[in-house]
Design a protein around this motif. Structure first.
Motif, PDB file in Angstrom:
ATOM      1  N   LEU A 161       0.771  -1.488  -0.245  1.00 14.80           N
ATOM      2  CA  LEU A 161       0.028   0.264  -0.165  1.00 14.80           C
ATOM      3  C   LEU A 161       0.771   0.422   0.176  1.00 14.80           C
ATOM      4  O   LEU A 161       0.058   1.906   0.027  1.00 14.80           O
ATOM      5  N   ARG A 162       1.600   1.021   0.843  1.00 15.20           N
ATOM      6  CA  ARG A 162       3.144   2.410   0.931  1.00 15.20           C
ATOM      7  C   ARG A 162       3.336   2.431  -0.724  1.00 15.20           C
ATOM      8  O   ARG A 162       4.057   3.546  -0.876  1.00 15.20           O
ATOM      9  N   ASN A 163       4.198   2.004  -0.973  1.00 18.39           N
ATOM     10  CA  ASN A 163       4.749   1.557  -1.963  1.00 18.39           C
ATOM     11  C   ASN A 163       3.184   2.378  -3.566  1.00 18.39           C
ATOM     12  O   ASN A 163       3.740   3.240  -4.388  1.00 18.39           O
ATOM     13  N   ALA A 164       2.421   1.652  -3.577  1.00 19.37           N
ATOM     14  CA  ALA A 164       1.227   2.467  -4.716  1.00 19.37           C
ATOM     15  C   ALA A 164       0.040   3.358  -3.972  1.00 19.37           C
ATOM     16  O   ALA A 164       0.786   4.398  -5.009  1.00 19.37           O
ATOM     17  N   GLY A 165       0.678   4.403  -2.804  1.00 18.99           N
ATOM     18  CA  GLY A 165       0.251   5.548  -2.678  1.00 18.99           C
ATOM     19  C   GLY A 165       1.605   7.123  -3.160  1.00 18.99           C
ATOM     20  O   GLY A 165       1.398   7.743  -3.039  1.00 18.99           O
ATOM     21  N   LEU A 202      -7.290   0.576  -6.864  1.00 17.95           N
ATOM     22  CA  LEU A 202      -6.622   1.138  -6.205  1.00 17.95           C
ATOM     23  C   LEU A 202      -7.430   3.010  -5.636  1.00 17.95           C
ATOM     24  O   LEU A 202      -5.847   3.625  -6.712  1.00 17.95           O
ATOM     25  N   THR A 203      -7.873   3.080  -5.181  1.00 15.30           N
ATOM     26  CA  THR A 203      -8.055   4.659  -5.330  1.00 15.30           C
ATOM     27  C   THR A 203      -8.037   5.767  -4.090  1.00 15.30           C
ATOM     28  O   THR A 203      -7.699   5.282  -2.699  1.00 15.30           O
ATOM     29  N   ALA A 204      -8.152   6.970  -4.316  1.00 14.36           N
ATOM     30  CA  ALA A 204      -7.437   7.649  -3.001  1.00 14.36           C
ATOM     31  C   ALA A 204      -8.789   7.426  -2.372  1.00 14.36           C
ATOM     32  O   ALA A 204      -8.621   7.552  -0.950  1.00 14.36           O
ATOM     33  N   THR A 205      -9.233   7.395  -2.387  1.00 15.65           N
ATOM     34  CA  THR A 205     -10.850   6.811  -1.770  1.00 15.65           C
ATOM     35  C   THR A 205     -10.656   5.775  -1.236  1.00 15.65           C
ATOM     36  O   THR A 205     -11.620   5.789   0.531  1.00 15.65           O
ATOM     37  N   ASP A 206     -10.281   4.744  -1.713  1.00 13.02           N
ATOM     38  CA  ASP A 206      -9.726   3.687  -0.822  1.00 13.02           C
ATOM     39  C   ASP A 206      -8.982   3.752   0.446  1.00 13.02           C
ATOM     40  O   ASP A 206      -8.996   3.028   1.184  1.00 13.02           O
ATOM     41  N   PHE A 207      -8.062   5.326   0.214  1.00 11.94           N
ATOM     42  CA  PHE A 207      -7.066   4.860   0.726  1.00 11.94           C
ATOM     43  C   PHE A 207      -7.599   5.363   2.072  1.00 11.94           C
ATOM     44  O   PHE A 207      -7.575   5.131   3.374  1.00 11.94           O
ATOM     45  N   ILE A 208      -8.506   6.706   2.026  1.00 15.64           N
ATOM     46  CA  ILE A 208      -9.080   7.126   2.999  1.00 15.64           C
ATOM     47  C   ILE A 208     -10.086   5.999   3.771  1.00 15.64           C
ATOM     48  O   ILE A 208     -10.347   6.063   5.266  1.00 15.64           O
ATOM     49  N   ARG A 209     -10.656   5.338   3.140  1.00 14.39           N
ATOM     50  CA  ARG A 209     -11.868   4.364   3.749  1.00 14.39           C
ATOM     51  C   ARG A 209     -10.726   3.348   4.355  1.00 14.39           C
ATOM     52  O   ARG A 209     -11.048   2.575   5.607  1.00 14.39           O
ATOM     53  N   ALA A 210      -9.392   2.390   3.674  1.00 20.24           N
ATOM     54  CA  ALA A 210      -9.028   1.673   5.059  1.00 20.24           C
ATOM     55  C   ALA A 210      -8.455   3.258   6.164  1.00 20.24           C
ATOM     56  O   ALA A 210      -8.512   2.416   7.689  1.00 20.24           O
ATOM     57  N   VAL A 211      -8.358   4.298   6.300  1.00 20.22           N
ATOM     58  CA  VAL A 211      -7.730   4.966   7.571  1.00 20.22           C
ATOM     59  C   VAL A 211      -9.230   5.280   8.354  1.00 20.22           C
ATOM     60  O   VAL A 211      -8.956   4.682   9.513  1.00 20.22           O
ATOM     61  N   ALA A 212     -10.106   5.192   7.903  1.00 15.68           N
ATOM     62  CA  ALA A 212     -10.990   5.582   8.440  1.00 15.68           C
ATOM     63  C   ALA A 212     -11.402   4.289   9.811  1.00 15.68           C
ATOM     64  O   ALA A 212     -11.792   4.193  10.159  1.00 15.68           O
ATOM     65  N   GLU A 213     -11.642   2.969   8.534  1.00 20.35           N
ATOM     66  CA  GLU A 213     -11.754   2.057   9.015  1.00 20.35           C
ATOM     67  C   GLU A 213     -10.486   1.182  10.430  1.00 20.35           C
ATOM     68  O   GLU A 213     -10.696   0.019  10.980  1.00 20.35           O
ATOM     69  N   GLY A 214      -9.755   2.111  10.183  1.00 23.41           N
ATOM     70  CA  GLY A 214      -8.450   1.251  11.430  1.00 23.41           C
ATOM     71  C   GLY A 214      -7.705   0.616   9.895  1.00 23.41           C
ATOM     72  O   GLY A 214      -7.105  -0.267  10.826  1.00 23.41           O
ATOM     73  N   ASP A 215      -7.992   0.304   9.445  1.00 25.02           N
ATOM     74  CA  ASP A 215      -6.986  -1.164   8.649  1.00 25.02           C
ATOM     75  C   ASP A 215      -6.141  -0.403   7.408  1.00 25.02           C
ATOM     76  O   ASP A 215      -5.793   0.081   6.132  1.00 25.02           O
ATOM     77  N   SER A 216      -4.914   1.177   7.870  1.00 27.07           N
ATOM     78  CA  SER A 216      -3.628   1.907   7.463  1.00 27.07           C
ATOM     79  C   SER A 216      -2.338   1.481   7.914  1.00 27.07           C
ATOM     80  O   SER A 216      -2.040   1.962   7.661  1.00 27.07           O
ATOM     81  N   ASP A 217      -2.523   0.058   7.612  1.00 29.37           N
ATOM     82  CA  ASP A 217      -1.063  -0.257   7.896  1.00 29.37           C
ATOM     83  C   ASP A 217      -0.588  -0.235   6.047  1.00 29.37           C
ATOM     84  O   ASP A 217      -0.827  -1.089   4.887  1.00 29.37           O
ATOM     85  N   PRO A 218       0.646   0.463   6.569  1.00 28.98           N
ATOM     86  CA  PRO A 218       1.136   0.775   4.976  1.00 28.98           C
ATOM     87  C   PRO A 218       1.811  -0.020   4.495  1.00 28.98           C
ATOM     88  O   PRO A 218       2.710  -0.555   3.258  1.00 28.98           O
ATOM     89  N   ASP A 219       2.167  -1.393   5.226  1.00 35.50           N
ATOM     90  CA  ASP A 219       2.730  -2.211   4.225  1.00 35.50           C
ATOM     91  C   ASP A 219       2.253  -3.962   4.288  1.00 35.50           C
ATOM     92  O   ASP A 219       2.506  -4.984   4.585  1.00 35.50           O
ATOM     93  N   THR A 220       0.432  -3.173   4.642  1.00 35.86           N
ATOM     94  CA  THR A 220      -0.168  -4.204   3.656  1.00 35.86           C
ATOM     95  C   THR A 220      -0.346  -4.796   2.432  1.00 35.86           C
ATOM     96  O   THR A 220      -0.045  -3.016   1.939  1.00 35.86           O
ATOM     97  N   THR A 221      -0.765  -5.210   2.046  1.00 33.31           N
ATOM     98  CA  THR A 221      -0.981  -5.169   0.543  1.00 33.31           C
ATOM     99  C   THR A 221      -2.054  -4.703  -0.272  1.00 33.31           C
ATOM    100  O   THR A 221      -3.138  -4.338   0.433  1.00 33.31           O
ATOM    101  N   VAL A 222      -2.159  -4.300  -1.403  1.00 35.95           N
ATOM    102  CA  VAL A 222      -3.042  -3.067  -2.318  1.00 35.95           C
ATOM    103  C   VAL A 222      -4.340  -3.771  -2.251  1.00 35.95           C
ATOM    104  O   VAL A 222      -5.438  -4.072  -1.959  1.00 35.95           O
ATOM    105  N   ALA A 223      -4.819  -5.160  -2.556  1.00 36.94           N
ATOM    106  CA  ALA A 223      -5.084  -6.813  -2.119  1.00 36.94           C
ATOM    107  C   ALA A 223      -6.635  -6.477  -1.037  1.00 36.94           C
ATOM    108  O   ALA A 223      -7.313  -6.538  -1.431  1.00 36.94           O
TER     109      ALA A 223
END
Length: 134
Positions: free
Chosen positions: A23-27, A51-72
């Motif tokens: 996720l960090r690399n895609a961002g 993977l969109t900017a909205t998907d990043f926002i959703r991940a952070v809002a839902e507490g799933d913002s670990d940048p070392d997870t994969t885009v999947a």
């Protein structure tokens, strides 16, 4: 405008990643290129997700913002696509009706060949000039 096809204003080549991309690399790719999405493809250039900017926002809002997870883990997999020979009017209507901002452009043989974005549509329309009356 019905005679203008999406293949004309679409972004191609587009920026792509694989499902195992961090996720960090895609961002980082999105920030580096000033884009709002990356297309997720498999080894055969077939669409896996987006993977969109909205998907990043959703991940952070839902507490799933670990940048070392994969885009999947964060990508959207229910995706509306189009082909290069679809009319620009049809896609513009689709964007308005569904609030889409990124639509992958696919080809049966070649897989993902581009992406049409609201920015692409706006840029196309801003440069379009109607003929002067005779």
């Amino acid at each position: 405008m019905d005679d203008v096809f999406i293949g004309n204003p679409m972004s191609s080549p587009m920026h792509t990643v694989g499902v195992d991309t961090l996720l960090r690399n895609a961002g980082g790719l999105m920030l580096e290129h000033g884009i709002g999405s990356v297309i997720v493809i498999d080894d055969n250039n077939r669409l896996e997700g987006i993977l969109t900017a909205t998907d990043f926002i959703r991940a952070v809002a839902e507490g799933d913002s670990d940048p070392d997870t994969t885009v999947a883990a964060s990508m959207s997999t229910t995706i509306t696509t189009t082909t290069a020979n679809e009319s620009i009017r049809t896609i513009a209507d689709m964007v308005l009706e569904n609030s889409f901002h990124h639509i992958p452009v696919v080809d049966e043989t070649d897989g993902v060949i581009g992406v049409i974005t609201t920015t692409d549509l706006t840029a196309y329309l801003s440069h379009r000039q109607d003929p002067s009356p005779s």
